[in-house]
Design a protein around this motif. Structure first.
Motif, PDB file in Angstrom:
ATOM      1  N   ARG A   5      -3.368  20.542  56.231  1.00  0.00           N
ATOM      2  CA  ARG A   5      -3.471  21.997  56.384  1.00  0.00           C
ATOM      3  C   ARG A   5      -4.153  22.436  57.678  1.00  0.00           C
ATOM      4  N   ILE A   6      -5.126  21.684  58.161  1.00  0.00           N
ATOM      5  CA  ILE A   6      -5.822  22.102  59.372  1.00  0.00           C
ATOM      6  C   ILE A   6      -5.810  20.969  60.395  1.00  0.00           C
ATOM      7  N   ALA A   7      -6.128  21.310  61.629  1.00  0.00           N
ATOM      8  CA  ALA A   7      -6.197  20.337  62.719  1.00  0.00           C
ATOM      9  C   ALA A   7      -7.195  20.843  63.743  1.00  0.00           C
ATOM     10  N   VAL A   8      -7.667  19.927  64.562  1.00  0.00           N
ATOM     11  CA  VAL A   8      -8.416  20.306  65.764  1.00  0.00           C
ATOM     12  C   VAL A   8      -7.590  19.888  66.971  1.00  0.00           C
ATOM     13  N   ALA A   9      -7.811  20.567  68.071  1.00  0.00           N
ATOM     14  CA  ALA A   9      -7.166  20.211  69.334  1.00  0.00           C
ATOM     15  C   ALA A   9      -8.208  19.612  70.259  1.00  0.00           C
ATOM     16  N   GLY A  10      -7.730  18.851  71.233  1.00  0.00           N
ATOM     17  CA  GLY A  10      -8.659  18.234  72.167  1.00  0.00           C
ATOM     18  C   GLY A  10      -8.069  18.075  73.547  1.00  0.00           C
ATOM     19  N   LEU A  11      -8.949  18.096  74.535  1.00  0.00           N
ATOM     20  CA  LEU A  11      -8.581  17.849  75.926  1.00  0.00           C
ATOM     21  C   LEU A  11      -9.498  16.772  76.484  1.00  0.00           C
ATOM     22  N   HIS A  12      -8.908  15.709  76.983  1.00  0.00           N
ATOM     23  CA  HIS A  12      -9.669  14.720  77.749  1.00  0.00           C
ATOM     24  C   HIS A  12      -9.273  14.900  79.206  1.00  0.00           C
ATOM     25  N   ILE A  13     -10.194  15.406  80.012  1.00  0.00           N
ATOM     26  CA  ILE A  13      -9.885  15.761  81.396  1.00  0.00           C
ATOM     27  C   ILE A  13     -10.359  14.641  82.310  1.00  0.00           C
TER      28      ILE A  13
ATOM     29  N   THR B 176      -4.720  14.850  82.399  1.00  0.00           N
ATOM     30  CA  THR B 176      -5.435  15.349  81.230  1.00  0.00           C
ATOM     31  C   THR B 176      -4.639  15.000  79.987  1.00  0.00           C
ATOM     32  N   THR B 177      -5.327  14.515  78.962  1.00  0.00           N
ATOM     33  CA  THR B 177      -4.696  14.238  77.670  1.00  0.00           C
ATOM     34  C   THR B 177      -4.957  15.399  76.728  1.00  0.00           C
ATOM     35  N   PHE B 178      -3.888  15.945  76.176  1.00  0.00           N
ATOM     36  CA  PHE B 178      -3.999  16.994  75.156  1.00  0.00           C
ATOM     37  C   PHE B 178      -3.566  16.398  73.826  1.00  0.00           C
ATOM     38  N   ALA B 179      -4.275  16.741  72.742  1.00  0.00           N
ATOM     39  CA  ALA B 179      -3.964  16.126  71.454  1.00  0.00           C
ATOM     40  C   ALA B 179      -4.322  17.052  70.302  1.00  0.00           C
ATOM     41  N   PHE B 180      -3.649  16.802  69.167  1.00  0.00           N
ATOM     42  CA  PHE B 180      -4.038  17.364  67.878  1.00  0.00           C
ATOM     43  C   PHE B 180      -4.482  16.204  66.982  1.00  0.00           C
ATOM     44  N   LEU B 181      -5.586  16.400  66.247  1.00  0.00           N
ATOM     45  CA  LEU B 181      -6.087  15.414  65.302  1.00  0.00           C
ATOM     46  C   LEU B 181      -6.270  16.066  63.944  1.00  0.00           C
ATOM     47  N   ASP B 182      -6.053  15.275  62.876  1.00  0.00           N
ATOM     48  CA  ASP B 182      -6.335  15.778  61.536  1.00  0.00           C
ATOM     49  C   ASP B 182      -7.805  15.516  61.194  1.00  0.00           C
ATOM     50  N   PRO B 183      -8.305  15.981  60.031  1.00  0.00           N
ATOM     51  CA  PRO B 183      -9.727  15.830  59.725  1.00  0.00           C
ATOM     52  C   PRO B 183     -10.203  14.386  59.576  1.00  0.00           C
TER      53      PRO B 183
ATOM     54  N   LEU C  96      -1.392  25.047  72.178  1.00  0.00           N
ATOM     55  CA  LEU C  96      -1.966  25.228  70.847  1.00  0.00           C
ATOM     56  C   LEU C  96      -0.940  25.746  69.848  1.00  0.00           C
ATOM     57  N   ALA C  97       0.059  26.474  70.338  1.00  0.00           N
ATOM     58  CA  ALA C  97       1.091  27.012  69.450  1.00  0.00           C
ATOM     59  C   ALA C  97       1.975  25.923  68.850  1.00  0.00           C
ATOM     60  N   ALA C  98       1.915  24.723  69.411  1.00  0.00           N
ATOM     61  CA  ALA C  98       2.776  23.631  68.941  1.00  0.00           C
ATOM     62  C   ALA C  98       2.089  22.741  67.915  1.00  0.00           C
ATOM     63  N   ALA C  99       1.096  23.268  67.194  1.00  0.00           N
ATOM     64  CA  ALA C  99       0.413  22.475  66.168  1.00  0.00           C
ATOM     65  C   ALA C  99       1.420  21.926  65.166  1.00  0.00           C
ATOM     66  N   PRO C 100       1.369  20.626  64.863  1.00  0.00           N
ATOM     67  CA  PRO C 100       2.382  20.015  63.989  1.00  0.00           C
ATOM     68  C   PRO C 100       2.396  20.610  62.585  1.00  0.00           C
ATOM     69  N   ASP C 101       3.587  20.836  62.077  1.00  0.00           N
ATOM     70  CA  ASP C 101       3.810  21.245  60.683  1.00  0.00           C
ATOM     71  C   ASP C 101       3.057  22.513  60.314  1.00  0.00           C
ATOM     72  N   GLY C 102       2.868  23.391  61.277  1.00  0.00           N
ATOM     73  CA  GLY C 102       2.241  24.668  60.990  1.00  0.00           C
ATOM     74  C   GLY C 102       0.777  24.617  60.633  1.00  0.00           C
ATOM     75  N   ARG C 103       0.090  23.514  60.940  1.00  0.00           N
ATOM     76  CA  ARG C 103      -1.337  23.432  60.638  1.00  0.00           C
ATOM     77  C   ARG C 103      -2.120  24.508  61.375  1.00  0.00           C
ATOM     78  N   THR C 104      -3.213  24.944  60.787  1.00  0.00           N
ATOM     79  CA  THR C 104      -4.114  25.898  61.425  1.00  0.00           C
ATOM     80  C   THR C 104      -5.083  25.137  62.324  1.00  0.00           C
ATOM     81  N   VAL C 105      -5.143  25.513  63.581  1.00  0.00           N
ATOM     82  CA  VAL C 105      -6.063  24.874  64.530  1.00  0.00           C
ATOM     83  C   VAL C 105      -7.406  25.581  64.435  1.00  0.00           C
TER      84      VAL C 105
END
Length: 428
Positions: A94-102, A107-114, A146-155
Motif C-alpha cells: 500500500r505505501i512506499a518511500v522514494a529515494g535519491l542516491h546522488i 543519480t539513482t532514483f528508487a522506490f522501496l517498500d516498508p 514520483l508519479a510512477a510509484a508502482p501499483d498505485g502505492r502512496t509515496v
C-alpha cells in the motif's frame, strides 16, 4: 528474515501522549518486521507491551497501511480464537518511500517498500555536471518520477543520500568535494520540488542503518561500514544506533595514510585513502595503462569481466589497500561486523577474498576475517541507500510519519517509462 531481535521494549523512561504512542508503534512494527507473520500475543511477549497496547498499535498500523492481518495463516485445529492469535504481517502493497542516491556520474532514483525491498530503480546521468547544475534537471523531473510509484502505492517520504559530510538534522550537505557542494540545503530543495517530507543523510550511514533494519543480526550489536566509490566514507553503529559526531560527520577515514602511495589528495597531503582507493584513481590508472581509452566506469568494468589481466591487477591492488584500511578500523573499534560496499567485491567473491586475506594479515586483533562481509544488496545497493534514510524515519516514528506527511505534488500526465539498468556499482 532477521532472527535475532534487539529489545523492542520502549526505553528512556515513561512517555506520554503522542511520543509514547509512536514509541510503542515502533516497537510493534519492529517485532513484526523481525518475526512476521506473528500473532499479537507473541508481539506482546517480544515487546513487553500489554496485549491491549499491542492491539491498539496494530489497529493504528493497519489503518495507516504498514501492517495487515493474515487470517489464512491461523493454524487449523489449534482451537486458537480471537485477535490475540490472529497473525499480522508487514503490508508491502500500500505505501512506499522514494529515494535519491546522488553520486558523481549519475543519480539513482528508487522506490522501496516498508521492508526495504526495491520496487523500482533507474539511473539518471549527471552528464558531467557539478555544483547546483546537478540538481536543476533532477528537481524538474522529480514530480514525474514520483508519479510512477508502482501499483498505485502512496509515496509517504523521500530519502536523499550522498557522500561527504552531511548534516542530517538540518538537511544540509556540508561538503562533497567531487560534486563541489558546500552548505547545500538539499532537504529544502527536494521538499519544495516534491511536496514530501525529506530525510537527508550520508550514504555510508544510510547503508549502515539499512543493515540494522533488514540485514545481518550482528549489525544490531556493533558494526563498521566502509563505502568505496568516487569518495571513501565510513560509518559506525553501536547497539543499533548509527553514530553521528559533532558538526555532523561520523568521522573521516578518507585521510588514513596508505604508506606506498604518493598520490596527491585535495587536502594537500599525499597517500590518503581517499585517492589511493577511489574510483577516480582506479579509472584514471586504467586509462593510463591503455586498458580503456579514457577514465570510464563502464569500459573498465567490461575489461574486468572480460578477464583482462591488467584490469584484474589494478582491482586486486585496490582490494589490498581496502583490506589494510579495514584491518585498522577493526583494530581501533573491534566491531561485531564489518560491511564493505565496493563495486568489485560485490561483483566477484574472488576480490572480496583478496580484501579478507589482506585484512587477516594486517589486523593485530582480528585474524579471523569471518566478520567481514560484502554488502548483500548487489545491484540494488545504491537504491537501498537512497531509500534507507526515509525508511529509518518511518520505522522510528511510524504514526507521526504517516499522519504528518503532506501529499506529493500532483502527478504529471506523462510519467517516465521504468527500466532496469545493469549494475554499475557504488559511485559517489
Amino acid at each position: 528474515m532477521v532472527t535475532e531481535t534487539a529489545p523492542a521494549t520502549p526505553v528512556g523512561g515513561p512517555r506520554t501522549g503522542d511520543a509514547r504512542r509512536d514509541v510503542n508503534a515502533a516497537a510493534v512494527l519492529r517485532a513484526v518486521l523481525d518475526h512476521g507473520p506473528v500473532a499479537r500475543g507473541r508481539v506482546a511477549a517480544l515487546t513487553g507491551l500489554s496485549p491491549a497496547a499491542v492491539s491498539r498499535q496494530v489497529v493504528d498500523l493497519v489503518r495507516l497501511g504498514l501492517l495487515h492481518e493474515r487470517p489464512e495463516l491461523t493454524a487449523p485445529g489449534t482451537g486458537a480464537v480471537g485477535r490475540p492469535q490472529l497473525p499480522v504481517d508487514v503490508d508491502t502493497g500500500r505505501i512506499a518511500v522514494a529515494g535519491l542516491h546522488i553520486g558523481l556520474p549519475y543519480t539513482t532514483f528508487a522506490f522501496l517498500d516498508p521492508r526495504g525491498n526495491v520496487l523500482h530503480r533507474r539511473e539518471l546521468s549527471n552528464r558531467g555536471r557539478t555544483g547546483r547544475a546537478v540538481l536543476r534537471p533532477l528537481l524538474e523531473r522529480l514530480p514525474r518520477l514520483l508519479a510512477a510509484a508502482p501499483d498505485g502505492r502512496t509515496v509517504v517520504g523521500l530519502g536523499a543520500v550522498t557522500g561527504g559530510s552531511v548534516d542530517r538534522e538540518r538537511g544540509l550537505i556540508v561538503r562533497h568535494d567531487p560534486l563541489r557542494w558546500r552548505d547545500l540545503p538539499l532537504a529544502a530543495l527536494l521538499s519544495d520540488a516534491s511536496g514530501l517530507p525529506v530525510q537527508v543523510d550520508n550514504h555510508a550511514r544510510a547503508l549502515t542503518q539499512a543493515e540494522i533494519l533488514f540485514g545481518h543480526p550482528a549489525a544490531r550489536r556493533s558494526m563498521v561500514h566502509l563505502f568505496v566509490g568516487h569518495v571513501v566514507d565510513a560509518a559506525l553503529a553501536v547497539a543499533g544506533t548509527v553514530h553521528v559526531g559533532p558538526a555532523s560527520p561520523t568521522g573521516d577515514v578518507a585521510h588514513l595514510p596508505v604508506p606506498d602511495s604518493d598520490l596527491l589528495c585535495h587536502c594537500g597531503r599525499t597517500g590518503c585513502l581517499a585517492v589511493a582507493a577511489s574510483d577516480t584513481t582506479l579509472f584514471e590508472a586504467a586509462a593510463a595503462e591503455g586498458i580503456t581509452e579514457q577514465p570510464d566506469r563502464a569500459a573498465f568494468l567490461a575489461a574486468v569481466q572480460a578477464g583482462d589481466p591488467r584490469a584484474d591487477r589494478l582491482v586486486r591492488r585496490r582490494a589490498e589497500i581496502i583490506g589494510r584500511a579495514l584491518a585498522l578500523l577493526a583494530d581501533v573499534v573491534n566491531p561485531d561486523l564489518l560491511v564493505l560496499t565496493e563495486t568489485f567485491a560485490l561483483l566477484d567473491p574472488a576480490y572480496l577474498d583478496v580484501v579478507r586475506t589482506e585484512f587477516a594479515r594486517r589486523s593485530h586483533l582480528r585474524r579471523d576475517a569471518d566478520l567481514l562481509i560484502a554488502q548483500q544488496r548487489g545491484a540494488d545497493v545504491l537504491a537501498v541507500a537512497a531509500g534507507a534514510a526515509a525508511l529509518t524515519a518511518l520505522h522510528a516514528r511510524p504514526v507521526h510519519a504517516l499522519t504528518a506527511a503532506p501529499r506529493p505534488h500532483p502527478p504529471s500526465p506523462h510519467p517516465p517509462t521504468p527500466h532496469a539498468p545493469s549494475y554499475r556499482g557504488p559511485h559517489s
